[in-house]
Design a protein around this motif. Structure first.
Motif, PDB file in Angstrom:
ATOM      1  N   GLU A  53      36.356  68.166  50.496  1.00  0.00           N
ATOM      2  CA  GLU A  53      36.181  68.277  51.961  1.00  0.00           C
ATOM      3  C   GLU A  53      34.705  68.611  52.122  1.00  0.00           C
ATOM      4  O   GLU A  53      34.252  69.663  51.605  1.00  0.00           O
ATOM      5  N   PHE A  54      34.113  67.673  52.878  1.00  0.00           N
ATOM      6  CA  PHE A  54      32.541  67.924  52.629  1.00  0.00           C
ATOM      7  C   PHE A  54      32.040  68.188  54.161  1.00  0.00           C
ATOM      8  O   PHE A  54      32.589  68.048  55.202  1.00  0.00           O
ATOM      9  N   SER A  55      30.915  69.012  54.194  1.00  0.00           N
ATOM     10  CA  SER A  55      30.252  69.347  55.297  1.00  0.00           C
ATOM     11  C   SER A  55      28.607  69.035  55.020  1.00  0.00           C
ATOM     12  O   SER A  55      28.255  69.556  54.054  1.00  0.00           O
ATOM     13  N   VAL A  56      28.044  68.288  55.842  1.00  0.00           N
ATOM     14  CA  VAL A  56      26.647  67.918  55.698  1.00  0.00           C
ATOM     15  C   VAL A  56      25.953  67.780  57.123  1.00  0.00           C
ATOM     16  O   VAL A  56      26.455  67.480  58.091  1.00  0.00           O
ATOM     17  N   THR A  57      24.561  68.296  57.154  1.00  0.00           N
ATOM     18  CA  THR A  57      23.915  68.177  58.146  1.00  0.00           C
ATOM     19  C   THR A  57      22.695  67.187  57.913  1.00  0.00           C
ATOM     20  O   THR A  57      22.309  67.209  56.651  1.00  0.00           O
ATOM     21  N   ALA A  58      21.967  66.640  58.938  1.00  0.00           N
ATOM     22  CA  ALA A  58      20.929  65.804  58.835  1.00  0.00           C
ATOM     23  C   ALA A  58      19.615  66.603  58.366  1.00  0.00           C
ATOM     24  O   ALA A  58      19.724  67.786  58.972  1.00  0.00           O
ATOM     25  N   GLY A  60      20.196  65.640  55.250  1.00  0.00           N
ATOM     26  CA  GLY A  60      20.854  65.654  54.061  1.00  0.00           C
ATOM     27  C   GLY A  60      21.780  64.367  53.888  1.00  0.00           C
ATOM     28  O   GLY A  60      21.871  63.463  54.405  1.00  0.00           O
ATOM     29  N   GLY A  61      22.724  64.736  52.755  1.00  0.00           N
ATOM     30  CA  GLY A  61      23.745  63.553  52.690  1.00  0.00           C
ATOM     31  C   GLY A  61      23.887  63.025  51.290  1.00  0.00           C
ATOM     32  O   GLY A  61      23.409  63.861  50.292  1.00  0.00           O
ATOM     33  N   PHE A  62      24.422  61.829  51.274  1.00  0.00           N
ATOM     34  CA  PHE A  62      24.573  61.286  49.830  1.00  0.00           C
ATOM     35  C   PHE A  62      23.997  59.912  49.733  1.00  0.00           C
ATOM     36  O   PHE A  62      24.199  58.856  50.016  1.00  0.00           O
ATOM     37  N   PRO A  63      22.702  59.962  49.294  1.00  0.00           N
ATOM     38  CA  PRO A  63      21.770  58.884  49.176  1.00  0.00           C
ATOM     39  C   PRO A  63      22.489  57.877  48.103  1.00  0.00           C
ATOM     40  O   PRO A  63      23.087  58.302  47.164  1.00  0.00           O
ATOM     41  N   ASP A  64      21.470  56.851  47.967  1.00  0.00           N
ATOM     42  CA  ASP A  64      22.066  55.772  47.185  1.00  0.00           C
ATOM     43  C   ASP A  64      22.430  56.079  45.653  1.00  0.00           C
ATOM     44  O   ASP A  64      22.008  56.878  45.038  1.00  0.00           O
ATOM     45  N   HIS A  65      23.778  55.634  45.468  1.00  0.00           N
ATOM     46  CA  HIS A  65      24.427  56.052  44.310  1.00  0.00           C
ATOM     47  C   HIS A  65      25.454  55.041  43.928  1.00  0.00           C
ATOM     48  O   HIS A  65      26.116  54.229  44.755  1.00  0.00           O
ATOM     49  N   PRO A  66      25.869  54.942  42.633  1.00  0.00           N
ATOM     50  CA  PRO A  66      26.599  53.657  42.209  1.00  0.00           C
ATOM     51  C   PRO A  66      28.456  54.344  42.117  1.00  0.00           C
ATOM     52  O   PRO A  66      28.495  55.252  42.075  1.00  0.00           O
ATOM     53  N   HIS A  67      29.250  53.256  42.041  1.00  0.00           N
ATOM     54  CA  HIS A  67      30.610  53.603  41.878  1.00  0.00           C
ATOM     55  C   HIS A  67      31.224  52.273  40.881  1.00  0.00           C
ATOM     56  O   HIS A  67      30.711  51.142  41.372  1.00  0.00           O
ATOM     57  N   ARG A  68      32.024  52.660  40.009  1.00  0.00           N
ATOM     58  CA  ARG A  68      32.492  51.446  39.321  1.00  0.00           C
ATOM     59  C   ARG A  68      33.925  51.886  39.039  1.00  0.00           C
ATOM     60  O   ARG A  68      34.408  53.094  38.389  1.00  0.00           O
ATOM     61  N   GLY A  69      35.214  51.036  39.067  1.00  0.00           N
ATOM     62  CA  GLY A  69      36.401  51.261  38.850  1.00  0.00           C
ATOM     63  C   GLY A  69      37.449  51.950  39.395  1.00  0.00           C
ATOM     64  O   GLY A  69      38.812  52.506  38.849  1.00  0.00           O
ATOM     65  N   PHE A  70      37.162  52.348  40.830  1.00  0.00           N
ATOM     66  CA  PHE A  70      38.347  53.104  41.334  1.00  0.00           C
ATOM     67  C   PHE A  70      37.889  52.765  43.021  1.00  0.00           C
ATOM     68  O   PHE A  70      37.083  52.162  43.355  1.00  0.00           O
ATOM     69  N   GLN A  78      34.675  65.364  61.794  1.00  0.00           N
ATOM     70  CA  GLN A  78      34.059  65.695  62.802  1.00  0.00           C
ATOM     71  C   GLN A  78      32.591  65.074  62.655  1.00  0.00           C
ATOM     72  O   GLN A  78      32.211  64.854  61.510  1.00  0.00           O
ATOM     73  N   GLY A  79      31.876  64.627  63.705  1.00  0.00           N
ATOM     74  CA  GLY A  79      30.594  63.977  63.610  1.00  0.00           C
ATOM     75  C   GLY A  79      30.739  62.377  63.213  1.00  0.00           C
ATOM     76  O   GLY A  79      31.582  61.778  63.335  1.00  0.00           O
ATOM     77  N   ALA A  80      29.673  62.252  62.427  1.00  0.00           N
ATOM     78  CA  ALA A  80      29.718  60.666  61.899  1.00  0.00           C
ATOM     79  C   ALA A  80      28.716  60.458  60.578  1.00  0.00           C
ATOM     80  O   ALA A  80      27.804  61.240  60.695  1.00  0.00           O
ATOM     81  N   VAL A  81      28.956  59.488  60.029  1.00  0.00           N
ATOM     82  CA  VAL A  81      28.155  59.229  58.991  1.00  0.00           C
ATOM     83  C   VAL A  81      27.709  57.878  58.736  1.00  0.00           C
ATOM     84  O   VAL A  81      28.613  57.079  59.234  1.00  0.00           O
ATOM     85  N   GLY A 117      24.270  68.294  64.522  1.00  0.00           N
ATOM     86  CA  GLY A 117      24.938  69.346  63.912  1.00  0.00           C
ATOM     87  C   GLY A 117      25.597  68.966  62.517  1.00  0.00           C
ATOM     88  O   GLY A 117      25.136  68.104  61.873  1.00  0.00           O
ATOM     89  N   THR A 118      26.862  69.856  62.431  1.00  0.00           N
ATOM     90  CA  THR A 118      27.564  69.233  60.936  1.00  0.00           C
ATOM     91  C   THR A 118      28.619  68.458  60.992  1.00  0.00           C
ATOM     92  O   THR A 118      29.316  68.367  61.876  1.00  0.00           O
ATOM     93  N   GLN A 119      28.377  67.502  59.969  1.00  0.00           N
ATOM     94  CA  GLN A 119      29.334  66.451  60.021  1.00  0.00           C
ATOM     95  C   GLN A 119      30.381  67.067  58.970  1.00  0.00           C
ATOM     96  O   GLN A 119      30.212  67.395  57.831  1.00  0.00           O
ATOM     97  N   LYS A 120      31.729  66.709  59.157  1.00  0.00           N
ATOM     98  CA  LYS A 120      32.751  67.097  58.319  1.00  0.00           C
ATOM     99  C   LYS A 120      33.777  66.010  57.987  1.00  0.00           C
ATOM    100  O   LYS A 120      33.984  65.173  58.901  1.00  0.00           O
ATOM    101  N   GLY A 121      34.308  65.798  56.738  1.00  0.00           N
ATOM    102  CA  GLY A 121      35.286  64.770  56.627  1.00  0.00           C
ATOM    103  C   GLY A 121      35.918  64.972  55.077  1.00  0.00           C
ATOM    104  O   GLY A 121      35.580  66.155  54.531  1.00  0.00           O
TER     105      GLY A 121
END
Length: 301
Positions: A53-58, A60-70, A78-81, A117-121
């Motif tokens: 359950e995340f909360s983040v404000t500009a 900030g955020g989750f910049p460029d990152h990889p995933h594999r296998g899921f 609340q808000g938007a990303v 404001g705060t983005q939640k998801g």
């Protein structure tokens, strides 16, 4: 929407086997997550890898990152990303919207807040069976207005995946999965079928409820409840306020699992190969060589 007179009889209610409070921790850049699955007490709940359950404000955020296998399932509360990836796929996930991303053999992407404001998801990671781990990346995206909903006896449900009250979600799940967002008015009583062979859990977003049987101790927001065996869930709202929670269940894969951060495979050798692929821009990560997200460039991440 009209109320449905549909009853989901539960003969063997699942009891709460374990309960954890998801405590806040730092993640990404300036983000706070409450991690309930993927923490030291609960590293893996087959096939679930992470629930945040995340909360983040500009800015900030989750910049460029990889995933594999899921797969990653992002459900905004609340808000938007803003989402971007190295395949050129981009868009905005707003409150109530769903993004079901299959990383497969590899994706590099970013998730950055765009509203004030705060983005939640919520973000859920679901493991893929070995036969699907190296498929091409893909997306299923549903706007809030298009998510299936049903109402019955003081209960509203948004059907992210699976079925409830006779209403089905259009989402295709490679790992058979149910993901239901329930809101119970005071006094409401829920019975929801869950396939007997599946693992399942409840995560409480708002309010206080009784789960499993009436003698159980009430549980409140930010708690995850791992459910034991049975054919369904019973829940009661004995409080004077709305109770909102997600019920998630899926068929266990029953396969070996090795995880290294954002890479999830079946063996250590496959993890070593994944790291090599990522570092050398190969086998699904070719486009990462010359890619940076617009957000990373503009925000200098």
């Amino acid at each position: 929407m009209p109320e449905r007179e549909v009853c989901s009889h539960v003969k063997e209610p699942r009891l709460v086997a374990r309960k954890f409070l998801a405590r806040p921790q730092r993640e990404g850049i300036g983000a706070v997550v409450r991690r309930s699955i993927g923490r030291f007490e609960l590293k893996y709940f087959d096939p679930f890898l992470v629930l945040d359950e995340f909360s983040v404000t500009a800015p900030g955020g989750f910049p460029d990152h990889p995933h594999r296998g899921f797969e990653t399932v992002t459900y905004m509360l609340q808000g938007a990303v803003k989402h971007e990836d190295f395949e050129g796929h981009k868009g905005t996930i707003e409150a109530g919207d769903l993004q079901w991303m299959t990383a497969g053999r590899g994706i590099v992407h970013s998730e950055i807040p765009v509203a004030q404001g705060t983005q939640k998801g919520l973000q859920l990671w679901i493991n893929l069976a070995s036969k699907y781990k190296m498929i091409g990346p893909s997306y299923q995206e549903v706007l809030s207005k298009d998510i299936a909903e049903a109402v019955e006896n003081g209960i509203k449900v948004r059907i992210i995946a699976g079925e409830a009250f006779g209403t089905k979600s259009p989402i295709y799940t490679r790992t058979p999965t149910m993901y239901l967002d329930f809101s119970l008015k005071p006094g409401a009583h829920l019975q929801q079928h869950i396939p007997k062979t599946w693992n399942s859990f409840v995560y409480i977003l708002e309010g206080e409820g009784v789960f499993g049987n009436l003698k159980s101790q009430p549980a409140n927001s930010h708690h995850i409840l791992l459910l034991g065996p049975g054919d369904g869930l019973e829940a009661w709202n004995k409080s004077s306020k709305i109770l909102r929670f997600i019920l998630v269940g899926a068929e266990p894969l029953g396969e070996p699992m090795v995880q290294f951060g954002p890479f999830v495979m079946n063996t250590q050798e496959e993890i070593d190969q994944t790291i090599d692929d990522f570092e050398n821009f190969a086998n699904g990560f070719e486009k990462a060589r010359n890619w940076r997200s617009e957000s990373a460039i503009s925000l200098d991440f």
